[in-house]
Design a protein around this motif. Structure first.
Motif, PDB file in Angstrom:
ATOM      1  N   LYS A 155       0.821  -1.215   0.000  1.00  0.00           N
ATOM      2  CA  LYS A 155       0.000   0.000   0.000  1.00  0.00           C
ATOM      3  C   LYS A 155       0.852   1.261   0.000  1.00  0.00           C
ATOM      4  O   LYS A 155       0.550   2.225  -0.704  1.00  0.00           O
ATOM      5  N   SER A 194     -12.625   7.981   0.852  1.00  0.00           N
ATOM      6  CA  SER A 194     -11.632   6.926   0.680  1.00  0.00           C
ATOM      7  C   SER A 194     -11.535   6.547  -0.792  1.00  0.00           C
ATOM      8  O   SER A 194     -10.446   6.298  -1.317  1.00  0.00           O
ATOM      9  N   THR A 198      -8.221   6.491  -3.602  1.00  0.00           N
ATOM     10  CA  THR A 198      -7.789   5.369  -4.433  1.00  0.00           C
ATOM     11  C   THR A 198      -7.866   5.713  -5.919  1.00  0.00           C
ATOM     12  O   THR A 198      -7.036   5.262  -6.712  1.00  0.00           O
ATOM     13  N   GLY A 222      -7.870   8.308   2.997  1.00  0.00           N
ATOM     14  CA  GLY A 222      -7.010   7.387   2.275  1.00  0.00           C
ATOM     15  C   GLY A 222      -5.728   8.100   1.897  1.00  0.00           C
ATOM     16  O   GLY A 222      -5.681   9.331   1.853  1.00  0.00           O
ATOM     17  N   ARG A 223      -4.707   7.315   1.590  1.00  0.00           N
ATOM     18  CA  ARG A 223      -3.408   7.885   1.233  1.00  0.00           C
ATOM     19  C   ARG A 223      -3.114   7.774  -0.254  1.00  0.00           C
ATOM     20  O   ARG A 223      -2.073   8.230  -0.713  1.00  0.00           O
ATOM     21  N   ALA A 225      -3.472   4.616  -1.833  1.00  0.00           N
ATOM     22  CA  ALA A 225      -3.067   3.244  -2.104  1.00  0.00           C
ATOM     23  C   ALA A 225      -3.960   2.644  -3.180  1.00  0.00           C
ATOM     24  O   ALA A 225      -5.061   3.125  -3.436  1.00  0.00           O
ATOM     25  N   ASP A 228      -8.720   0.169  -1.574  1.00  0.00           N
ATOM     26  CA  ASP A 228      -9.542   1.058  -0.763  1.00  0.00           C
ATOM     27  C   ASP A 228      -9.161   0.921   0.716  1.00  0.00           C
ATOM     28  O   ASP A 228      -9.159  -0.188   1.256  1.00  0.00           O
ATOM     29  N   GLU A 229      -8.868   2.050   1.374  1.00  0.00           N
ATOM     30  CA  GLU A 229      -8.324   1.975   2.735  1.00  0.00           C
ATOM     31  C   GLU A 229      -9.327   2.297   3.840  1.00  0.00           C
ATOM     32  O   GLU A 229      -9.297   1.712   4.912  1.00  0.00           O
ATOM     33  N   LEU A 231      -9.521   4.886   6.005  1.00  0.00           N
ATOM     34  CA  LEU A 231      -8.830   5.286   7.223  1.00  0.00           C
ATOM     35  C   LEU A 231      -9.697   6.228   8.048  1.00  0.00           C
ATOM     36  O   LEU A 231     -10.655   6.824   7.549  1.00  0.00           O
ATOM     37  N   GLY A 236      -5.114  10.388   6.493  1.00  0.00           N
ATOM     38  CA  GLY A 236      -4.670  10.187   5.124  1.00  0.00           C
ATOM     39  C   GLY A 236      -4.402  11.505   4.432  1.00  0.00           C
ATOM     40  O   GLY A 236      -4.129  12.523   5.078  1.00  0.00           O
ATOM     41  N   ASN A 261     -12.391   1.454   8.260  1.00  0.00           N
ATOM     42  CA  ASN A 261     -11.986   0.066   8.417  1.00  0.00           C
ATOM     43  C   ASN A 261     -11.376  -0.120   9.808  1.00  0.00           C
ATOM     44  O   ASN A 261     -10.346   0.488  10.122  1.00  0.00           O
TER      45      ASN A 261
END
Length: 294
Positions: A155, A194, A198, A222-223, A225, A228-229, A231, A236, A261
């Protein structure tokens, strides 16, 4: 108002908890966390768990925990393709009827998959028809492509690749006509932060394109990645705080739902802490003050 000013207070933005946020715990656990932590309601994810599919069982949870169902997420994920049968047209209609029965205002649905050709051809018309016959809003959610870099590296590496090239790179959309629902000009949308991470999309620009049709917010982070995160917001790269503040300052009349998540939580206490942190972020940045009017 002659000789003075009128103060108009806009309705606070309700913050709900997606029942998916407590996985691998169950639907009742989500109601319990929501009640204990002070959420305004839940978004019911309809999927393989039997309780999530049973209107009577969910209604009993509403009464038991005094927590309303704000929204229903239609069973349109790959893992829920057989939930409530295999016909996506019937499943979307059933989702709207379920929302009506439970007193929810919104149904969240993904754009059709490309292989669902008949459903995809009539999807926009079905959404219009359902909304014309119900007070329930059908809010189509932004998704993300299948990225080539999901097949190699972790990721962190895929997030760095997206950052350097300014986009997801080689990718394939599984959705029709695309993973961006504004391509179909629907009346109402769900914005998932998120998914924008992505997809490498500009979340603020997408929100602007959704305009007054933005009805529902999946608040996560999300960052970038390739997977799909979801966070905790603020963990993120997405402009979660800025977007929330823009919605709070606007005439946004929808609701926000925490969809994060927590599968890596080792204990219920740790999961509760994650959900509380996400709620605190939402409360802080979605807070509204009185607006002066005439």
């Amino acid at each position: 108002m002659i000789g003075g000013s009128q103060r108009m207070v806009r309705r606070p933005i309700a913050v709900g908890l997606s029942t998916a946020s407590v996985y691998p715990e169950n639907t009742e656990a989500a109601f319990r966390y929501a009640a204990d932590l002070g959420y305004d309601g839940v978004e019911l994810m309809v999927w393989a768990e039997s309780v999530s599919q049973d209107i009577g069982a969910v209604a009993a949870l509403v009464r038991k925990y005094a927590i309303p169902v704000q929204a229903v997420h239609a069973p349109c994920l790959l893992i829920s393709q057989r939930v409530w049968g295999s016909d996506p047209v019937e499943k979307l209609e059933r989702s709207v009827r379920t929302a009506e029965t439970l007193g929810a205002t919104t149904v969240v649905v993904h754009p059709p998959f490309r292989w669902q050709r008949k459903y995809a051809e009539g999807f926009a018309e079905q959404v219009v028809d359902l909304e014309s016959k119900s007070s329930v809003v059908v809010a189509v959610e932004n998704m993300f492509p299948m990225r080539a870099d999901s097949f190699f590296g972790g990721k962190d590496k895929s997030a760095e690749r997206l950052r350097k090239r300014g986009g997801p790179g080689a990718a394939l959309s599984a959705f029709s006509p695309s993973y961006d629902p504004t391509d179909s000009d629907h009346a109402h949308y769900t914005l998932d932060l998120s998914h924008t991470a992505t997809a490498g999309m500009d979340a603020l620009e997408l929100a602007s394109r959704m305009g007054k049709g933005l009805e529902h917010l999946h608040l996560a982070d999300g960052r970038g990645a390739s997977m799909d995160e979801h966070l905790i917001p603020g963990h993120g790269s997405q402009p979660c705080a800025e977007l929330c503040q823009q919605l709070a300052a606007s005439e946004f009349s929808g609701q926000a739902v925490i969809e994060i998540n927590t599968q890596n939580a080792r204990t219920r206490r740790e999961r509760s802490s994650m959900l509380a942190q996400a709620l605190a972020f939402a409360r802080e940045h979605l807070a509204r003050s009185a607006v002066a009017g005439k």
